[in-house]
Design a protein around this motif. Sequence first.
Motif, PDB file in Angstrom:
ATOM      1  N   UNK A   1      -4.736  13.559  -4.715  1.00  0.00           N
ATOM      2  CA  UNK A   1      -3.957  12.383  -4.506  1.00  0.00           C
ATOM      3  C   UNK A   1      -2.595  12.780  -3.723  1.00  0.00           C
ATOM      4  N   UNK A   2      -1.874  13.895  -4.029  1.00  0.00           N
ATOM      5  CA  UNK A   2      -0.898  14.171  -3.002  1.00  0.00           C
ATOM      6  C   UNK A   2      -1.376  14.358  -1.745  1.00  0.00           C
TER       7      UNK A   2
ATOM      8  N   UNK B   1       4.258  20.540  -1.991  1.00  0.00           N
ATOM      9  CA  UNK B   1       4.305  19.188  -1.429  1.00  0.00           C
ATOM     10  C   UNK B   1       5.650  18.820  -1.300  1.00  0.00           C
ATOM     11  N   UNK B   2       6.648  19.034  -1.745  1.00  0.00           N
ATOM     12  CA  UNK B   2       8.233  18.259  -1.886  1.00  0.00           C
ATOM     13  C   UNK B   2       8.470  18.332  -0.325  1.00  0.00           C
TER      14      UNK B   2
ATOM     15  N   UNK C   1       0.674  -1.194   0.079  1.00  0.00           N
ATOM     16  CA  UNK C   1       0.117   0.070  -0.055  1.00  0.00           C
ATOM     17  C   UNK C   1       0.920   1.086   0.021  1.00  0.00           C
ATOM     18  N   UNK C   2       1.716   1.325   0.990  1.00  0.00           N
ATOM     19  CA  UNK C   2       2.661   2.597   1.166  1.00  0.00           C
ATOM     20  C   UNK C   2       3.497   2.826  -0.050  1.00  0.00           C
ATOM     21  N   UNK C   3       4.151   1.601  -0.352  1.00  0.00           N
ATOM     22  CA  UNK C   3       4.818   1.830  -1.532  1.00  0.00           C
ATOM     23  C   UNK C   3       4.434   2.246  -2.678  1.00  0.00           C
ATOM     24  N   UNK C   4       2.916   1.901  -3.116  1.00  0.00           N
ATOM     25  CA  UNK C   4       2.194   2.555  -4.383  1.00  0.00           C
ATOM     26  C   UNK C   4       1.962   3.964  -4.050  1.00  0.00           C
ATOM     27  N   UNK C   5       1.822   4.464  -2.721  1.00  0.00           N
ATOM     28  CA  UNK C   5       1.688   5.802  -2.319  1.00  0.00           C
ATOM     29  C   UNK C   5       3.057   6.566  -2.751  1.00  0.00           C
ATOM     30  N   UNK C   6       3.876   5.926  -2.230  1.00  0.00           N
ATOM     31  CA  UNK C   6       5.372   6.684  -2.635  1.00  0.00           C
ATOM     32  C   UNK C   6       5.705   6.774  -3.980  1.00  0.00           C
TER      33      UNK C   6
ATOM     34  N   UNK D   1       0.101  11.766   1.372  1.00  0.00           N
ATOM     35  CA  UNK D   1       0.812  12.358   2.435  1.00  0.00           C
ATOM     36  C   UNK D   1       0.270  12.302   3.875  1.00  0.00           C
ATOM     37  N   UNK D   2      -1.233  12.492   3.904  1.00  0.00           N
ATOM     38  CA  UNK D   2      -1.990  12.276   5.097  1.00  0.00           C
ATOM     39  C   UNK D   2      -1.786  10.515   5.495  1.00  0.00           C
ATOM     40  N   UNK D   3      -1.723   9.779   4.509  1.00  0.00           N
ATOM     41  CA  UNK D   3      -1.339   8.281   4.807  1.00  0.00           C
ATOM     42  C   UNK D   3      -0.138   7.999   5.197  1.00  0.00           C
ATOM     43  N   UNK D   4       0.830   8.695   4.655  1.00  0.00           N
ATOM     44  CA  UNK D   4       2.287   8.429   5.183  1.00  0.00           C
ATOM     45  C   UNK D   4       2.454   9.001   6.546  1.00  0.00           C
ATOM     46  N   UNK D   5       1.838  10.141   6.979  1.00  0.00           N
ATOM     47  CA  UNK D   5       2.029  10.549   8.285  1.00  0.00           C
ATOM     48  C   UNK D   5       1.315   9.622   9.298  1.00  0.00           C
ATOM     49  N   UNK D   6       0.234   9.247   8.872  1.00  0.00           N
ATOM     50  CA  UNK D   6      -0.467   8.229   9.682  1.00  0.00           C
ATOM     51  C   UNK D   6       0.729   6.855   9.987  1.00  0.00           C
ATOM     52  N   UNK D   7       1.347   6.536   8.868  1.00  0.00           N
ATOM     53  CA  UNK D   7       2.240   5.551   9.038  1.00  0.00           C
ATOM     54  C   UNK D   7       3.336   5.727  10.139  1.00  0.00           C
TER      55      UNK D   7
END
Length: 573
Positions: free
Chosen positions: A523-524, A464-465, A442-447, A528-534
């Motif tokens: 999408x960004x 966003x960077x 999941x996260x690899x696809x987001x990255x 990014x919210x999903x990555x912060x939750x991770x």
Amino acid sequence: MVEEAIIHQIKERTDIADTIGQYVTLKRRGGNLLGLCPFHNEKSPSFTVNTAKNIWHCFGCGEGGNIFQFIMKIENLSFPETLKMLGERAGIAMADLMGGKEHRKEEGLFQILLEAQGIYRELLSHARAQEYIKKRDLNEVSIKTWNIGYTGPKGQFIASRFKGRYSEDLLVSSGLFISTPNGLIDRFQDRLMFPILDLQSRVVGFGGRTLGDDSAKYINSPETPVYHKSNFLYGLAQTKQDVKTEGCLILVEGYMDAVGLHQAGIKPVAAVLGTALTIPQIKLAERFTDKVFLCFDADEAGRKAARRAAEVVPHTKVELRVIRLKDAKDPDEFVKKFGAAAFDLAKEDSLPLLRFLVESALEQIGPIEKAFSWSGEDKAHVVKEVKALLAGQDEIVKSEYVTWLANTLHVDADLIKNRFFSYGSLRVNVGTSYTGTPKQDKYHKLERGILGILLSEVTLRADYLDQLPEDDIEDVDHKKIIHILRSQPTALLEDLMNTVEADLSKKMADLVMILHVADRKLFLEESLNALRKRIRDRKIDAIKQTIKQLEKLGDFDKLTQAQNELSKLKKIL
């Protein structure tokens, strides 16, 4: 060094579709061009050229990049060689590519070195050289293939043949001559000479084997404007086609080892020029094969060379294996005593480099099959040695050897793991990296999606960077791309691809070509919210691991601290 403006000029004058079309039959499909990939066998076309972005990508094998990477791969050329080829096609003179003065100096050095090779070949008829050739069983084919020569006896200088035609500074720069108060003298005297070639078959330097009693049996050309020994492999210019055909490269230590194996019929061979295997050398090998066999001398120097070769493992995708030869001091002696068939058997019995090093460390104590019966001190010593051997290797690789050592030594795997990964005092640290198995898909696809957008959309990078949590990104290549984007936030994709290695350029092309997102800003933000939750979830998992360890140790003060940190984290988001 080629100026950036020249690279841009070559790129502007090179039509990616026309250039790739000389190698691949392309047909238009939508906004792209499609064809059969030249880098793997396929029946349905998956090789795609995007002329708008000036990139190409194969959805079958994953290769990709810009026009420079395409030519480098299909022609097996370095980046400077590719620039020369495309520059000439674009009508840009070589002197412009390299700078006129620098180019003239290099051309002069190449001419001096080529002339010297011819002189050494003439002098090979000397009785002293012929005696040694007969002693080493070198045949005429080998002498011609490797252009082996002789300097002449001591005091017989070839420097006089060059005087008046080249400046003294240029002659000294060639590495062949030394300036003295009495004039130039030869660096190489009374030595059998082995020319070292680049992949364009130009002489760049020499190795010389003494025929007398000099303390230095072999000496090499010093570093020069055209020769840096860590960047070359002796013999690869002659054997590169054999390497491609046979799918492997056998690397030896010395010139005579390479010549001897080749004469015995073992063709895909090269030598490391008396130095430890370097990253540039393994990258050179990567251009022709994905499997390299190390076959070093059976002495302490050979073992040290194998150990130092482990340093390149994290920097290459090449499979490195070690050929173990018994009852011979080096590969040349082995094939002379036992023949090519015996060498092939030893090659089949080779070990992965790291496995060879680990087993060698154990064999210093005693037979591996009896390792379970060793004393605790010996087992602790071996674990320490293996830990040092594997320093710098991937954590997964280390974990595999933890299991192997535990089974071999009959020691609890957790004890070895604690030594290898240094858990220390088990202090609570909410920033501790999670060592379990994350939900990578999941996260690899987001990255991939985030980076694909930021690579192709320069205007979105400013917003966003900086929100990307670089330290928490899974993929090593993704980390590199983030760093590159942050250092060049306004650069176009094709310009970024010119500044990185071929593998990373391929990854960039892959990220952009697979991108199919309608609302890129939405999408960004969601990704990014999903990555912060991770990040939060990983911190929670890390503290849970710490709590388990503290419960086993009965350290209740630190346990309370960890539980409080866990409660705080659960309230976030």
